[in-house]
Design an enzyme around this catalytic site. Structure first.
Site, PDB file in Angstrom:
ATOM      1  CE  LYS A  37      -0.423  -0.479   5.021  1.00 14.34           C
ATOM      2  NZ  LYS A  37      -1.286  -1.025   6.097  1.00 14.34           N
ATOM      3  CE1 TYR A 260      14.610  29.823   8.799  1.00 11.35           C
ATOM      4  CE2 TYR A 260      14.686  27.429   8.672  1.00 11.35           C
ATOM      5  CZ  TYR A 260      14.642  28.658   8.048  1.00 11.35           C
ATOM      6  OH  TYR A 260      14.616  28.719   6.688  1.00 11.35           O
TER       7      TYR A 260
END
Ligand SMILES: *Cc1c(COP(=O)(O)O)cnc(C)c1O
Length: 365
Positions: A37, A260
């Site tokens: 899947k 950051y």
């Protein structure tokens, strides 16, 4: 092939084949039907399934109808595999299921009703599987509903029932008593459908022992090296290796920030390698909390993971621009990367699907 500035995702189908052989050996007497899947856990369901067909796989599971159709096309007429669709029979899906020769896994009474109505109006009864819920409360007939279906001559009219299945919720914890509870319930379901083949175990369930294996096992993550107990298992090999070249090497003085919002403040002099991969290439941003890369023969802590760039603390290791760092692979197992990010190996792999890294397939058939 690959330019020296991009992340590279190598998918080793020979390692996949060896993992498949390990799982088959763990489940003697059972058929191992790979679960492919989500485009083969992000690694290309068609290539995965074609290789596993060459290794003897004759049935596959996907989740969505469209995944089944794509897999049928990828396998081609020369590989007439059984393809089970876990989503089952959705309104209007009958003609598409039949056209692609797919076997829906019916997981509710309305699905059985709709499939039976479609089957009675069809020239030949379509093949179906039925899923029972044995404790996970996600999908599948309750024991009572399964008994109603089994006890009626009408409910399955027009259908060719090929498989009865269920799914374990706690198999990654072998000592969890819920496994035994679910197994007992599944035995009850099996007895309702004598002569129909049965399937219970996914990757983790296969390792729970012979009582859990039944006729068909459904390995997914362990085909790709994910351990049955959510940690690396020495029997299984990495299939996907993500590497990225070093773009910059910089020294960071104590007290300086990295990334950051000052994601990290250097507490000592650090050497940082910044590589050309980030979460746009399938890494998980949260994996910097304890995650690591492999470089210079050792584990190196991840410092930041941004969209395009990842910074790694390489210590004193000699390094040159353009050298590749391993971000996932034999030395950075998906279970470890997943644990650092607070997730499971499945999510770690699926993120690679649609990622930007250049792909190389080894052992393709
Ligand atoms: C995804 C899935 C599997 C495969 O699970 P793994 O943990 O990847 O081995 C098997 N059966 C069902 C019903 C699934 O949804």
């Amino acid at each position: 092939m690959s330019s020296p500035t991009a992340a590279r995702l190598t998918i080793d189908l020979d390692a996949l084949a060896r993992n498949y052989a390990v799982l088959c050996a763990e489940a003697p007497g059972a058929e191992a039907a790979p679960v492919v899947k989500a485009d083969g856990y992000g690694l290309d369901a068609g290539r995965i399934a074609r290789r596993l067909w060459a290794e003897g796989a004759r049935a596959f599971f996907v989740a969505r109808l469209a995944e089944g159709e794509a897999l049928r096309t990828a396998l081609g007429a020369e590989r007439p595999a059984t393809i089970y669709v876990l989503d089952g029979f959705l309104p209007g899906s009958g003609p598409r299921l039949v056209a692609a020769g797919l076997t829906p896994v019916l997981s509710s009474l309305p699905q059985i009703e709709a499939a039976s109505a479609f089957g009675r109006a069809s020239a030949a009864p379509p093949q179906v599987a039925i899923q029972a819920d044995t404790g996970m409360n996600r999908q599948g007939l309750s024991l009572e509903e399964a008994a109603v279906v089994a006890g009626s001559t009408d409910r399955l009219r027009g259908l060719d029932l090929r498989l009865i299945m269920s799914h374990l919720g706690s198999a990654t914890s072998p000592d969890d008593p819920r496994n035994e509870l679910q197994r007992g319930r599944f035995e009850q379901v099996r007895r309702l459908f004598p002569g129909v083949r049965a399937s219970f175990a996914a990757s983790a369930g296969i390792m729970l022992g012979p009582d859990y294996r039944n006729d068909i096992v459904r390995p997914g993550i362990s085909l790709f090296g994910g351990g049955p107990e959510e940690r690396p298992d020495p029997r299984l090999e990495a299939v996907a290796t993500l590497e990225a070249p070093i773009l910059y090497i910089r020294a960071v003085a104590p007290g300086e920030m990295v990334g950051y919002g000052a994601s990290l403040i250097a507490r000592r002099p650090m050497r940082i390698a910044v590589v050309a991969a980030g979460y746009a290439d399938g890494l998980i941003r949260a994996s910097r909390h304890g995650g690591y890369a492999w470089f210079g023969g050792a584990r190196r802590p991840l410092v930041i993971v941004n969209m395009d760039l990842t910074a790694i603390d390489i210590g004193d290791a000699p390094a040159t621009i353009g050298e590749y760092v391993e971000l996932l692979g034999p030395n950075v197992p998906i279970d470890d990367a997943a644990a650092a990010a607070g997730t499971v190996a499945h999510e770690c792999l699926v993120r690679l699907g649609g990622g930007r890294a250049e792909r190389v397939y080894l052992g393709e058939v």
